[in-house]
Design a protein around this motif. Structure first.
Motif, PDB file in Angstrom:
ATOM      1  N   UNK A 121       0.795  -1.231   0.000  1.00  0.00           N
ATOM      2  CA  UNK A 121       0.000   0.000   0.000  1.00  0.00           C
ATOM      3  C   UNK A 121       0.827   1.280   0.000  1.00  0.00           C
ATOM      4  N   UNK A 122       2.027   1.243  -0.545  1.00  0.00           N
ATOM      5  CA  UNK A 122       2.807   2.474  -0.634  1.00  0.00           C
ATOM      6  C   UNK A 122       2.295   3.327  -1.788  1.00  0.00           C
ATOM      7  N   UNK A 123       2.334   4.644  -1.601  1.00  0.00           N
ATOM      8  CA  UNK A 123       1.826   5.577  -2.606  1.00  0.00           C
ATOM      9  C   UNK A 123       2.619   5.506  -3.906  1.00  0.00           C
ATOM     10  N   UNK A 160       2.669   3.116  -8.760  1.00  0.00           N
ATOM     11  CA  UNK A 160       1.837   3.344  -7.583  1.00  0.00           C
ATOM     12  C   UNK A 160       0.574   4.095  -7.966  1.00  0.00           C
ATOM     13  N   UNK A 161       0.118   4.977  -7.066  1.00  0.00           N
ATOM     14  CA  UNK A 161      -1.069   5.780  -7.341  1.00  0.00           C
ATOM     15  C   UNK A 161      -0.706   7.207  -7.737  1.00  0.00           C
ATOM     16  N   UNK A 162       0.266   7.787  -7.023  1.00  0.00           N
ATOM     17  CA  UNK A 162       0.613   9.190  -7.241  1.00  0.00           C
ATOM     18  C   UNK A 162       2.086   9.403  -6.948  1.00  0.00           C
ATOM     19  N   UNK A 163       2.655  10.422  -7.577  1.00  0.00           N
ATOM     20  CA  UNK A 163       3.969  10.887  -7.159  1.00  0.00           C
ATOM     21  C   UNK A 163       3.854  11.434  -5.732  1.00  0.00           C
ATOM     22  N   UNK A 164       4.949  11.426  -4.975  1.00  0.00           N
ATOM     23  CA  UNK A 164       4.897  11.996  -3.620  1.00  0.00           C
ATOM     24  C   UNK A 164       4.396  13.440  -3.628  1.00  0.00           C
ATOM     25  N   UNK A 165       3.713  13.827  -2.534  1.00  0.00           N
ATOM     26  CA  UNK A 165       3.167  15.185  -2.433  1.00  0.00           C
ATOM     27  C   UNK A 165       4.271  16.230  -2.535  1.00  0.00           C
ATOM     28  N   UNK A 166       5.401  15.939  -1.922  1.00  0.00           N
ATOM     29  CA  UNK A 166       6.557  16.817  -2.019  1.00  0.00           C
ATOM     30  C   UNK A 166       7.814  15.993  -2.221  1.00  0.00           C
ATOM     31  N   UNK A 167       8.666  16.407  -3.148  1.00  0.00           N
ATOM     32  CA  UNK A 167       9.890  15.638  -3.383  1.00  0.00           C
ATOM     33  C   UNK A 167      10.912  16.490  -4.139  1.00  0.00           C
ATOM     34  N   UNK A 168      12.157  16.049  -4.080  1.00  0.00           N
ATOM     35  CA  UNK A 168      13.196  16.568  -4.969  1.00  0.00           C
ATOM     36  C   UNK A 168      13.987  15.382  -5.500  1.00  0.00           C
ATOM     37  N   UNK A 169      14.563  15.565  -6.683  1.00  0.00           N
ATOM     38  CA  UNK A 169      15.271  14.480  -7.372  1.00  0.00           C
ATOM     39  C   UNK A 169      16.371  15.084  -8.213  1.00  0.00           C
ATOM     40  N   UNK A 170      17.514  14.441  -8.194  1.00  0.00           N
ATOM     41  CA  UNK A 170      18.598  14.850  -9.084  1.00  0.00           C
ATOM     42  C   UNK A 170      19.319  13.613  -9.599  1.00  0.00           C
ATOM     43  N   UNK A 184      11.867  12.562  -0.505  1.00  0.00           N
ATOM     44  CA  UNK A 184      10.420  12.681  -0.713  1.00  0.00           C
ATOM     45  C   UNK A 184       9.655  12.569   0.599  1.00  0.00           C
ATOM     46  N   UNK A 185       8.462  13.164   0.573  1.00  0.00           N
ATOM     47  CA  UNK A 185       7.530  13.061   1.699  1.00  0.00           C
ATOM     48  C   UNK A 185       6.727  11.782   1.522  1.00  0.00           C
ATOM     49  N   UNK A 186       6.870  10.851   2.471  1.00  0.00           N
ATOM     50  CA  UNK A 186       6.300   9.521   2.336  1.00  0.00           C
ATOM     51  C   UNK A 186       5.152   9.326   3.326  1.00  0.00           C
ATOM     52  N   UNK A 187       3.923   9.020   2.847  1.00  0.00           N
ATOM     53  CA  UNK A 187       2.855   8.644   3.775  1.00  0.00           C
ATOM     54  C   UNK A 187       3.033   7.193   4.205  1.00  0.00           C
ATOM     55  N   UNK A 188       2.984   6.950   5.515  1.00  0.00           N
ATOM     56  CA  UNK A 188       3.238   5.596   6.006  1.00  0.00           C
ATOM     57  C   UNK A 188       2.558   5.406   7.362  1.00  0.00           C
ATOM     58  N   UNK A 189       1.695   4.406   7.451  1.00  0.00           N
ATOM     59  CA  UNK A 189       1.011   4.051   8.692  1.00  0.00           C
ATOM     60  C   UNK A 189       0.296   5.256   9.314  1.00  0.00           C
ATOM     61  N   UNK A 190      -0.378   6.041   8.471  1.00  0.00           N
ATOM     62  CA  UNK A 190      -1.151   7.176   8.965  1.00  0.00           C
ATOM     63  C   UNK A 190      -0.341   8.426   9.254  1.00  0.00           C
ATOM     64  N   UNK A 191       0.948   8.380   9.040  1.00  0.00           N
ATOM     65  CA  UNK A 191       1.812   9.535   9.261  1.00  0.00           C
ATOM     66  C   UNK A 191       2.602   9.823   7.987  1.00  0.00           C
ATOM     67  N   UNK A 192       3.382  10.885   8.040  1.00  0.00           N
ATOM     68  CA  UNK A 192       4.268  11.220   6.929  1.00  0.00           C
ATOM     69  C   UNK A 192       5.678  11.442   7.453  1.00  0.00           C
ATOM     70  N   UNK A 193       6.660  10.992   6.679  1.00  0.00           N
ATOM     71  CA  UNK A 193       8.058  11.245   7.033  1.00  0.00           C
ATOM     72  C   UNK A 193       8.830  11.574   5.764  1.00  0.00           C
ATOM     73  N   UNK A 194       9.985  12.194   5.927  1.00  0.00           N
ATOM     74  CA  UNK A 194      10.855  12.514   4.802  1.00  0.00           C
ATOM     75  C   UNK A 194      11.826  11.355   4.602  1.00  0.00           C
ATOM     76  N   UNK A 195      11.730  10.714   3.453  1.00  0.00           N
ATOM     77  CA  UNK A 195      12.592   9.583   3.152  1.00  0.00           C
ATOM     78  C   UNK A 195      13.577   9.913   2.047  1.00  0.00           C
ATOM     79  N   UNK A 196      14.624   9.131   1.961  1.00  0.00           N
ATOM     80  CA  UNK A 196      15.692   9.383   0.996  1.00  0.00           C
ATOM     81  C   UNK A 196      16.203   8.069   0.423  1.00  0.00           C
TER      82      UNK A 196
END
Length: 291
Positions: A121-123, A160-170, A184-196
């Motif tokens: 169920x990851x976005x 997936x379903x959508x690109x992350x709500x906020x992200x940067x890529x190079x 990227x901003x990752x939705x996970x288990x009802x919360x959001x965290x910044x993942x890399x």
């Protein structure tokens, strides 16, 4: 291992692949993709990106084919695989023809998502198919010739379903190496965290950077990203961008506009145990920012 995951999906889904290559006449990128919107409509698309232009072509679901047993994507008369691609497009004022062959593919050591590849169920799930490869061939895009002799290439994908709500890529490649970094901003288990996730491929060795490996983000702005992981420190500075609008998925539909610099000026510095592994000022880097 399944190479295409869209079979059996009926709503809000996308799966796309990003092919970038640089030769003596410039850089071109292609994004073939499959889509299902929230109402269940299925179709495919191909975005073409150069330093001069961006355009997209829509295909029916019947004109799209992706193999399960190997990496192979077909849209109309176009064909994309790990071995190369064949382009034959005529849409309105746009025309693209040519054949590219990929050699000396450098695969990642394991899935770029690490243990998150197994989480349901990851976005959005990111995939790196080729860290770095050699490109041979020729393209004709809207009358402009692109020759590739000992050219450089890179392939990645998302689903997936959508690109992350906020992200940067190079992303950047150079003779003998390449870099990719995504925050990227990752939705996970009802919360959001910044993942890399990311990598530095240098001198035949892949240095993986990721949240699941303990990466620490010290600064994340459009102008500068600084991070560390164990004895590795990395700095990315955007010097000058040249962004163009691209379509991106939101709930399967391509109704979100992002901005990508196919080739822009970025400075990369990588240090290990206090010693410089890489110091690169590139005018051929890719960069996206939507945070």
């Amino acid at each position: 291992m399944s190479h295409f995951h869209g079979n059996g999906k009926h709503s809000a889904y996308f799966e796309g692949w990003y092919f970038k290559q640089t030769g003596e006449d410039g850089t071109a990128a292609f994004i073939p993709a499959f889509h299902i919107n929230a109402d269940g409509r299925k179709w495919a698309s191909l975005q073409v990106i150069t330093q001069q232009t961006v355009f997209d072509v829509e295909y029916s679901a019947q004109e799209f084919h992706a193999a399960q047993s190997r990496f192979l994507v077909e849209l109309g008369m176009c064909r994309f695989s790990r071995a190369g691609c064949r382009l034959e497009i005529k849409s309105g004022e746009h025309k693209v023809t040519g054949i590219l062959n990929f050699e000396e593919i450098k695969k990642p050591k394991y899935d770029i998502m690490g243990p998150f590849a197994l989480v349901p169920f990851m976005e959005c799930r990111h995939k790196v198919i080729s860290l770095h490869h050699r490109v041979e061939g020729q393209l004709l895009i809207d009358g402009k010739k692109y020759r590739f002799q000992q050219g450089l290439g890179y392939i990645e994908g998302d689903r997936g379903k959508s690109f992350p709500r906020g992200y940067c890529w190079t992303q950047c490649y150079f003779t003998g190496g390449s870099i990719m970094l995504s925050v990227a901003e990752i939705p996970f288990a009802g919360r959001r965290f910044i993942g890399c996730v990311g990598f530095i491929y240098l001198n035949g060795k892949e240095h993986r950077l990721a949240t699941y490996l303990g990466v620490k983000l010290h600064k994340v702005t459009k102008e500068e990203i600084r991070l560390s992981q164990g004895n590795i420190q990395m700095t990315v500075r955007l010097i000058e961008e040249d962004s163009k609008p691209l379509k991106a998925p939101r709930q399967g539909s391509m109704d979100r506009i992002i901005h990508e610099s196919l080739t822009c000026t970025v400075f990369y510095e990588v240090r290990k145990n206090g010693k410089t592994l890489l110091e690169l000022y590139s005018q051929n880097a890719g960069f996206e920012w939507d945070m």
